[in-house]
Design a protein around this motif. Structure first.
Motif, mmCIF file in Angstrom:
data_model
loop_
_atom_site.group_PDB
_atom_site.id
_atom_site.type_symbol
_atom_site.label_atom_id
_atom_site.label_comp_id
_atom_site.label_asym_id
_atom_site.label_seq_id
_atom_site.Cartn_x
_atom_site.Cartn_y
_atom_site.Cartn_z
ATOM 1 N N THR A 88 -23.437 22.026 -8.251
ATOM 2 C CA THR A 88 -22.975 21.048 -7.261
ATOM 3 C C THR A 88 -21.953 20.065 -7.819
ATOM 4 O O THR A 88 -21.397 19.270 -7.075
ATOM 5 C CB THR A 88 -24.161 20.238 -6.703
ATOM 6 O OG1 THR A 88 -24.830 19.591 -7.793
ATOM 7 C CG2 THR A 88 -25.121 21.132 -5.949
ATOM 8 N N THR A 89 -21.681 20.113 -9.131
ATOM 9 C CA THR A 89 -20.732 19.169 -9.729
ATOM 10 C C THR A 89 -19.287 19.519 -9.408
ATOM 11 O O THR A 89 -18.401 18.690 -9.583
ATOM 12 C CB THR A 89 -20.872 19.121 -11.263
ATOM 13 O OG1 THR A 89 -20.546 20.406 -11.796
ATOM 14 C CG2 THR A 89 -22.249 18.684 -11.684
ATOM 15 N N GLY A 90 -19.047 20.754 -8.987
ATOM 16 C CA GLY A 90 -17.678 21.181 -8.709
ATOM 17 C C GLY A 90 -16.975 21.715 -9.949
ATOM 18 O O GLY A 90 -15.897 22.269 -9.870
ATOM 19 N N SER A 91 -17.590 21.549 -11.123
ATOM 20 C CA SER A 91 -17.006 22.053 -12.359
ATOM 21 C C SER A 91 -17.342 23.526 -12.516
ATOM 22 O O SER A 91 -18.467 23.948 -12.257
ATOM 23 C CB SER A 91 -17.551 21.273 -13.558
ATOM 24 O OG SER A 91 -17.103 21.858 -14.757
ATOM 25 N N GLU A 92 -16.377 24.311 -12.917
ATOM 26 C CA GLU A 92 -16.600 25.741 -13.127
ATOM 27 C C GLU A 92 -16.978 26.038 -14.570
ATOM 28 O O GLU A 92 -17.501 27.094 -14.869
ATOM 29 C CB GLU A 92 -15.341 26.539 -12.756
ATOM 30 C CG GLU A 92 -15.079 26.585 -11.270
ATOM 31 C CD GLU A 92 -16.189 27.286 -10.502
ATOM 32 O OE1 GLU A 92 -16.633 28.371 -10.931
ATOM 33 O OE2 GLU A 92 -16.627 26.739 -9.475
ATOM 34 N N GLU A 93 -16.688 25.109 -15.482
ATOM 35 C CA GLU A 93 -16.898 25.364 -16.896
ATOM 36 C C GLU A 93 -18.147 24.659 -17.412
ATOM 37 O O GLU A 93 -18.215 23.446 -17.440
ATOM 38 C CB GLU A 93 -15.677 24.894 -17.695
ATOM 39 C CG GLU A 93 -15.610 25.443 -19.092
ATOM 40 C CD GLU A 93 -15.628 26.967 -19.160
ATOM 41 O OE1 GLU A 93 -16.274 27.491 -20.074
ATOM 42 O OE2 GLU A 93 -15.013 27.623 -18.303
ATOM 43 N N PRO A 94 -19.173 25.426 -17.821
ATOM 44 C CA PRO A 94 -20.374 24.817 -18.380
ATOM 45 C C PRO A 94 -20.076 24.078 -19.687
ATOM 46 O O PRO A 94 -19.109 24.397 -20.372
ATOM 47 C CB PRO A 94 -21.285 26.016 -18.655
ATOM 48 C CG PRO A 94 -20.750 27.115 -17.806
ATOM 49 C CD PRO A 94 -19.274 26.866 -17.716
ATOM 50 N N TYR A 103 -36.157 19.050 -12.271
ATOM 51 C CA TYR A 103 -36.925 18.322 -11.261
ATOM 52 C C TYR A 103 -36.335 18.508 -9.864
ATOM 53 O O TYR A 103 -37.048 18.717 -8.891
ATOM 54 C CB TYR A 103 -36.975 16.843 -11.627
ATOM 55 C CG TYR A 103 -37.780 16.021 -10.648
ATOM 56 C CD1 TYR A 103 -39.164 16.076 -10.644
ATOM 57 C CD2 TYR A 103 -37.149 15.204 -9.720
ATOM 58 C CE1 TYR A 103 -39.911 15.335 -9.748
ATOM 59 C CE2 TYR A 103 -37.881 14.457 -8.808
ATOM 60 C CZ TYR A 103 -39.265 14.528 -8.829
ATOM 61 O OH TYR A 103 -39.988 13.799 -7.931
ATOM 62 N N LYS A 104 -35.002 18.468 -9.772
ATOM 63 C CA LYS A 104 -34.323 18.606 -8.483
ATOM 64 C C LYS A 104 -34.266 20.053 -7.989
ATOM 65 O O LYS A 104 -33.961 20.302 -6.833
ATOM 66 C CB LYS A 104 -32.879 18.118 -8.600
ATOM 67 C CG LYS A 104 -32.699 16.649 -8.771
ATOM 68 C CD LYS A 104 -31.200 16.420 -8.783
ATOM 69 C CE LYS A 104 -30.699 15.117 -9.143
ATOM 70 N NZ LYS A 104 -29.235 15.080 -9.255
ATOM 71 N N GLY A 105 -34.501 21.014 -8.891
ATOM 72 C CA GLY A 105 -34.359 22.424 -8.506
ATOM 73 C C GLY A 105 -32.902 22.812 -8.358
ATOM 74 O O GLY A 105 -32.561 23.661 -7.535
ATOM 75 N N SER A 106 -32.042 22.194 -9.153
ATOM 76 C CA SER A 106 -30.601 22.443 -9.059
ATOM 77 C C SER A 106 -30.236 23.816 -9.609
ATOM 78 O O SER A 106 -30.761 24.243 -10.637
ATOM 79 C CB SER A 106 -29.828 21.394 -9.867
ATOM 80 O OG SER A 106 -30.139 20.109 -9.439
ATOM 81 N N LYS A 107 -29.333 24.482 -8.922
ATOM 82 C CA LYS A 107 -28.799 25.745 -9.427
ATOM 83 C C LYS A 107 -27.777 25.407 -10.507
ATOM 84 O O LYS A 107 -27.007 24.455 -10.366
ATOM 85 C CB LYS A 107 -28.143 26.538 -8.302
ATOM 86 C CG LYS A 107 -27.821 27.966 -8.701
ATOM 87 C CD LYS A 107 -27.453 28.791 -7.494
ATOM 88 C CE LYS A 107 -27.475 30.250 -7.842
ATOM 89 N NZ LYS A 107 -27.276 31.086 -6.667
#
Length: 148
Positions: free
Chosen positions: A17-23, A90-94
């Protein structure tokens, strides 16, 4: 990825959800494991035999299950901290992930997943540590690092 290069293998994560493509690299990581499992479908019948007529079982590979286990020391100066991973769990973020060396020609494993467990230990007079499990959602890709 091989054992002699183990100190160069990095886990990188980013919330989708950050919009960043690069980990980005998890600060303070000390170890990790990538676990692949392949389900097998048995298709044996009463007449399934080998070339010598001996009864055998036969299998077809089907679905894959992949998970990553990570251990890290708390590094408050890093871009991605253990507390960030706790929050994502905790948020269950992908998350998007990449595991591998950054050297040209190295193979990097990439994909998406969810953090299914996150645990931190706050020892007296010691560095905070964390262990995390990332369950892969869908498949993985194997990419070779190029020099461009």
């Amino acid at each position: 990825m091989n054992n002699s290069q183990g100190n160069k293998i990095l886990i990188k994560l980013v919330e989708t959800t950050t919009g960043s493509e690069e980990p980005v690299v998890l600060a303070g990581q000390t170890s990790g494991s990538l676990d692949l499992q392949k389900e097998m479908l048995e298709y044996t019948s009463k007449t399934t035999v080998d070339a010598n007529g001996v009864p055998v079982r036969r299998y077809l590979p089907t679905r894959s299950t992949t998970s990553i286990n990570i251990t890290a020391l708390e590094d408050p100066t890093g871009t991605l901290k253990a507390s960030d991973i706790l929050e994502m769990c905790y948020k269950g973020s992908k998350v998007k992930f990449a595991v591998g060396d950054t050297a040209v020609g190295a193979v990097v494993v990439k994909g998406d997943g969810f953090l299914t467990s996150a645990s931190t230990s706050f020892d007296m007079d010691g560095v905070t540590t964390g262990t995390f499990t990332l369950q892969i959602d869908g498949g993985v890709t194997f990419e070779t690092v190029s020099g461009t």
